[in-house]
Design a protein around this motif. Sequence first.
Motif, short mmCIF file in Angstrom:
data_model
loop_
_atom_site.label_atom_id
_atom_site.label_comp_id
_atom_site.label_asym_id
_atom_site.label_seq_id
_atom_site.Cartn_x
_atom_site.Cartn_y
_atom_site.Cartn_z
N ASN A 139 43.44 25.56 -8.23
CA ASN A 139 43.45 26.90 -7.64
C ASN A 139 43.02 26.85 -6.18
O ASN A 139 42.37 25.93 -5.74
CB ASN A 139 42.51 27.83 -8.41
N SER A 140 43.39 27.88 -5.44
CA SER A 140 43.01 27.95 -4.03
C SER A 140 41.62 28.54 -3.90
O SER A 140 41.39 29.71 -4.19
CB SER A 140 44.03 28.82 -3.26
N HIS A 141 40.67 27.72 -3.47
CA HIS A 141 39.29 28.18 -3.34
C HIS A 141 38.69 27.63 -2.06
O HIS A 141 38.99 26.52 -1.65
CB HIS A 141 38.44 27.71 -4.53
N ILE A 142 37.82 28.39 -1.45
CA ILE A 142 37.16 27.95 -0.23
C ILE A 142 35.69 27.64 -0.46
O ILE A 142 35.06 27.02 0.38
CB ILE A 142 37.27 29.02 0.88
N LYS B 290 39.87 15.33 4.29
CA LYS B 290 40.36 14.60 3.13
C LYS B 290 39.46 13.42 2.78
O LYS B 290 39.25 12.53 3.60
CB LYS B 290 41.78 14.08 3.40
N CYS B 291 38.98 13.40 1.55
CA CYS B 291 38.20 12.27 1.06
C CYS B 291 39.17 11.14 0.67
O CYS B 291 40.10 11.37 -0.10
CB CYS B 291 37.37 12.67 -0.15
N PRO B 292 38.97 9.92 1.18
CA PRO B 292 39.89 8.83 0.88
C PRO B 292 39.86 8.36 -0.57
O PRO B 292 40.73 7.61 -0.99
CB PRO B 292 39.44 7.72 1.83
N SER B 293 38.87 8.79 -1.34
CA SER B 293 38.82 8.41 -2.75
C SER B 293 39.86 9.16 -3.58
O SER B 293 40.16 8.77 -4.70
CB SER B 293 37.43 8.68 -3.34
N LEU B 294 40.38 10.24 -3.02
CA LEU B 294 41.36 11.04 -3.74
C LEU B 294 42.77 10.74 -3.24
O LEU B 294 42.98 10.51 -2.05
CB LEU B 294 41.08 12.53 -3.56
N ASP B 295 43.73 10.76 -4.16
CA ASP B 295 45.13 10.64 -3.78
C ASP B 295 45.60 11.96 -3.19
O ASP B 295 44.97 13.01 -3.37
CB ASP B 295 45.98 10.28 -5.00
N GLU B 296 46.75 11.89 -2.50
CA GLU B 296 47.27 13.09 -1.84
C GLU B 296 47.46 14.25 -2.82
O GLU B 296 47.20 15.40 -2.49
CB GLU B 296 48.61 12.77 -1.16
N ASP B 297 47.91 13.94 -4.04
CA ASP B 297 48.18 15.02 -4.99
C ASP B 297 46.91 15.55 -5.65
O ASP B 297 46.97 16.46 -6.48
CB ASP B 297 49.17 14.57 -6.06
N GLU B 298 45.74 14.99 -5.30
CA GLU B 298 44.49 15.46 -5.86
C GLU B 298 43.75 16.40 -4.90
O GLU B 298 42.75 17.01 -5.28
CB GLU B 298 43.58 14.28 -6.19
N HIS B 299 44.22 16.50 -3.67
CA HIS B 299 43.60 17.44 -2.74
C HIS B 299 43.92 18.87 -3.16
O HIS B 299 44.93 19.13 -3.80
CB HIS B 299 44.12 17.20 -1.32
N PHE B 300 43.04 19.80 -2.80
CA PHE B 300 43.30 21.19 -3.17
C PHE B 300 43.70 22.00 -1.94
O PHE B 300 43.56 21.56 -0.81
CB PHE B 300 42.08 21.80 -3.87
N ASP B 301 44.23 23.16 -2.20
CA ASP B 301 44.71 24.05 -1.15
C ASP B 301 43.57 24.98 -0.76
O ASP B 301 43.20 25.86 -1.54
CB ASP B 301 45.90 24.84 -1.67
N PRO B 302 42.97 24.82 0.43
CA PRO B 302 41.82 25.64 0.79
C PRO B 302 42.16 27.08 1.15
O PRO B 302 41.29 27.93 1.15
CB PRO B 302 41.24 24.91 2.01
N ALA B 303 43.41 27.35 1.47
CA ALA B 303 43.72 28.69 1.92
C ALA B 303 45.15 29.12 1.64
O ALA B 303 45.50 30.26 1.85
CB ALA B 303 43.45 28.81 3.42
#
Length: 233
Positions: free
Chosen positions: A174-177, A93-106
């Motif tokens: 979208n979920s992307h790896i 997790k990059c601290p520059s992003l809020d929790e709701d800005e993280h993406f779903d890797p899988a």
Amino acid sequence: MNKQFTLIELMTSITIISIISSLIMPSFSRTRQQAYMTSCKNNLKNIALINSIYTDDHKGLVIPADFGNTNEGELHHWANYIGFINISENILKCPSLDEDEHFDPAGHDPTTGNIYTQASYIMNIIPSNAWNGSPFEISGMGWAYDPETPININDVSKPFNTLYMTDVLADLSNSHIGINSFSKTDWGELLTPPLGNVRRVGIHHLGNFNASFGDGSVHRIKQTHPDQWNTQQ
């Protein structure tokens, strides 16, 4: 005797305080962003270190983006390997992003063993036929997509110049790896999700992004060169 401030003196004081605040606040904000950027770089360095350990344990093979569904139900995408070897998911997790800005890797599905649902980094897995629309002639490719098409680090001509993992675009829905086409590099369009053929590289570090390379180094980047996405230079 207490001095009474006149209206003019009071307004002057407020104006001075406002000016000082306007000068100090951007400095605080920039300092905070610099700290976030340093923390993000450390995350990427740790992920690169994990990859190097995997490479050492697998005779030079680089960790693939997708392991596929395993019989143990514990491993699916590269991000899940972090949990598989008991490393804190916070490095994803990059601290520059809020929790709701993280993406779903899988995705989080117990039947397939997906573990983490929040990440900020994405792997360069551009195949050799995915440079359509590029103004450059590129015949190479990114890192391995799955264990069936592995990349050996010894076959990479310039690992120090080949992008491995980058900051992801905030609000990736979208979920992307991995980045799997030219248009999804930082040379693509920057549009609002849901994403189609648009860039996935984020620029949330003062207009730049962090990226790790095949040799484990991490750099802040303003604009890549297409050759940097190519393991077979």
